[in-house]
Design a protein around this motif. Structure first.
Motif, PDB file in Angstrom:
ATOM      1  N   TRP A  27      26.675  30.255 -12.536  1.00  0.00           N
ATOM      2  CA  TRP A  27      25.524  30.050 -11.665  1.00  0.00           C
ATOM      3  C   TRP A  27      25.181  28.568 -11.627  1.00  0.00           C
ATOM      4  O   TRP A  27      24.753  28.000 -12.633  1.00  0.00           O
ATOM      5  N   PHE A  28      25.394  27.947 -10.464  1.00  0.00           N
ATOM      6  CA  PHE A  28      25.071  26.543 -10.230  1.00  0.00           C
ATOM      7  C   PHE A  28      23.583  26.465  -9.895  1.00  0.00           C
ATOM      8  O   PHE A  28      23.118  27.124  -8.959  1.00  0.00           O
ATOM      9  N   ASN A  29      22.833  25.658 -10.648  1.00  0.00           N
ATOM     10  CA  ASN A  29      21.376  25.624 -10.493  1.00  0.00           C
ATOM     11  C   ASN A  29      20.866  24.633  -9.447  1.00  0.00           C
ATOM     12  O   ASN A  29      19.659  24.471  -9.281  1.00  0.00           O
ATOM     13  N   GLY A  30      21.743  23.963  -8.751  1.00  0.00           N
ATOM     14  CA  GLY A  30      21.330  23.005  -7.732  1.00  0.00           C
ATOM     15  C   GLY A  30      21.404  21.567  -8.187  1.00  0.00           C
ATOM     16  O   GLY A  30      21.481  20.652  -7.372  1.00  0.00           O
ATOM     17  N   GLY A  31      21.357  21.356  -9.507  1.00  0.00           N
ATOM     18  CA  GLY A  31      21.521  20.019 -10.057  1.00  0.00           C
ATOM     19  C   GLY A  31      20.401  19.058  -9.706  1.00  0.00           C
ATOM     20  O   GLY A  31      19.433  19.423  -9.037  1.00  0.00           O
ATOM     21  N   PRO A  32      20.549  17.816 -10.141  1.00  0.00           N
ATOM     22  CA  PRO A  32      19.496  16.819  -9.960  1.00  0.00           C
ATOM     23  C   PRO A  32      19.271  16.415  -8.495  1.00  0.00           C
ATOM     24  O   PRO A  32      18.214  15.905  -8.153  1.00  0.00           O
ATOM     25  N   ARG A  33      20.253  16.661  -7.632  1.00  0.00           N
ATOM     26  CA  ARG A  33      20.094  16.304  -6.213  1.00  0.00           C
ATOM     27  C   ARG A  33      19.452  17.426  -5.406  1.00  0.00           C
ATOM     28  O   ARG A  33      19.275  17.309  -4.203  1.00  0.00           O
ATOM     29  N   GLY A  34      19.133  18.537  -6.085  1.00  0.00           N
ATOM     30  CA  GLY A  34      18.449  19.638  -5.407  1.00  0.00           C
ATOM     31  C   GLY A  34      19.295  20.366  -4.389  1.00  0.00           C
ATOM     32  O   GLY A  34      18.791  20.826  -3.363  1.00  0.00           O
ATOM     33  N   LEU A  35      20.583  20.511  -4.681  1.00  0.00           N
ATOM     34  CA  LEU A  35      21.457  21.264  -3.785  1.00  0.00           C
ATOM     35  C   LEU A  35      21.126  22.757  -3.889  1.00  0.00           C
ATOM     36  O   LEU A  35      20.411  23.197  -4.783  1.00  0.00           O
ATOM     37  N   ARG A  36      21.673  23.527  -3.006  1.00  0.00           N
ATOM     38  CA  ARG A  36      21.395  24.966  -2.971  1.00  0.00           C
ATOM     39  C   ARG A  36      22.027  25.663  -4.177  1.00  0.00           C
ATOM     40  O   ARG A  36      23.238  25.586  -4.381  1.00  0.00           O
ATOM     41  N   PRO A  37      21.235  26.372  -4.977  1.00  0.00           N
ATOM     42  CA  PRO A  37      21.789  27.136  -6.105  1.00  0.00           C
ATOM     43  C   PRO A  37      22.683  28.268  -5.610  1.00  0.00           C
ATOM     44  O   PRO A  37      22.517  28.764  -4.495  1.00  0.00           O
ATOM     45  N   GLY A  38      23.618  28.678  -6.454  1.00  0.00           N
ATOM     46  CA  GLY A  38      24.469  29.805  -6.090  1.00  0.00           C
ATOM     47  C   GLY A  38      25.629  29.965  -7.048  1.00  0.00           C
ATOM     48  O   GLY A  38      25.770  29.243  -8.026  1.00  0.00           O
TER      49      GLY A  38
END
Length: 147
Positions: A27-38
């Protein structure tokens, strides 16, 4: 466009399928750049001067807690875009088959972009949550390697 006119991000991912017809996803949380989680695959960026296979082993351990051996290349995928600075970039992704040799399920990286890993049954696809393009490619290649 000449290669000096854009940046490249090289990333590697593991395709891990078990005997219960499940694939291991993260599960990718979006990271520091605020990308879409998924959902994504275990893997990520290759460090400077790091062997591809070593990067797969490192990333899988950080994101899933498993030790793996790396198998053959299953697929490649890329996309391009522009960075916040406006400079063009290319993201080159390589998907490798892998086999678990030890460890136990549990994300060991701290303050990273992966919150957890989970085995997902083949029958659950397509998933309802946002899913990275490379997951569909991995699913196709994991159960139909001749493609």
């Amino acid at each position: 466009m000449h290669y000096t006119e854009y940046d490249t991000r090289l990333a590697v991912y593991a395709v891990l399928v078990d005997e219960q017809d499940r694939i291991l996803l993260t599960w990718f949380n979006g990271g520091p750049r605020g990308l879409r989680p998924g959902w994504s695959l275990p893997g990520g960026g290759v460090d400077f001067d790091e062997r591809l296979e070593d990067a797969v082993v490192r990333e899988v351990y950080e994101e899933t807690g498993y030790a793996v051996t790396v198998g053959p290349l299953l697929a490649e995928h890329h996309f391009s875009g522009r960075q916040e600075s406006g400079r063009p970039f290319r993201s080159q992704r390589l998907l490798f088959a892998a086999t678990i040799t030890g460890g136990e399920l549990g994300t060991v990286e701290r303050d990273g972009t992966t919150d957890f890993a989970r085995w997902v049954p083949r029958s659950d696809f397509p998933l309802t949550e946002h899913t990275a393009e490379i997951v569909q490619l991995a699913v196709e290649r994991a159960w139909n390697p001749q493609i």
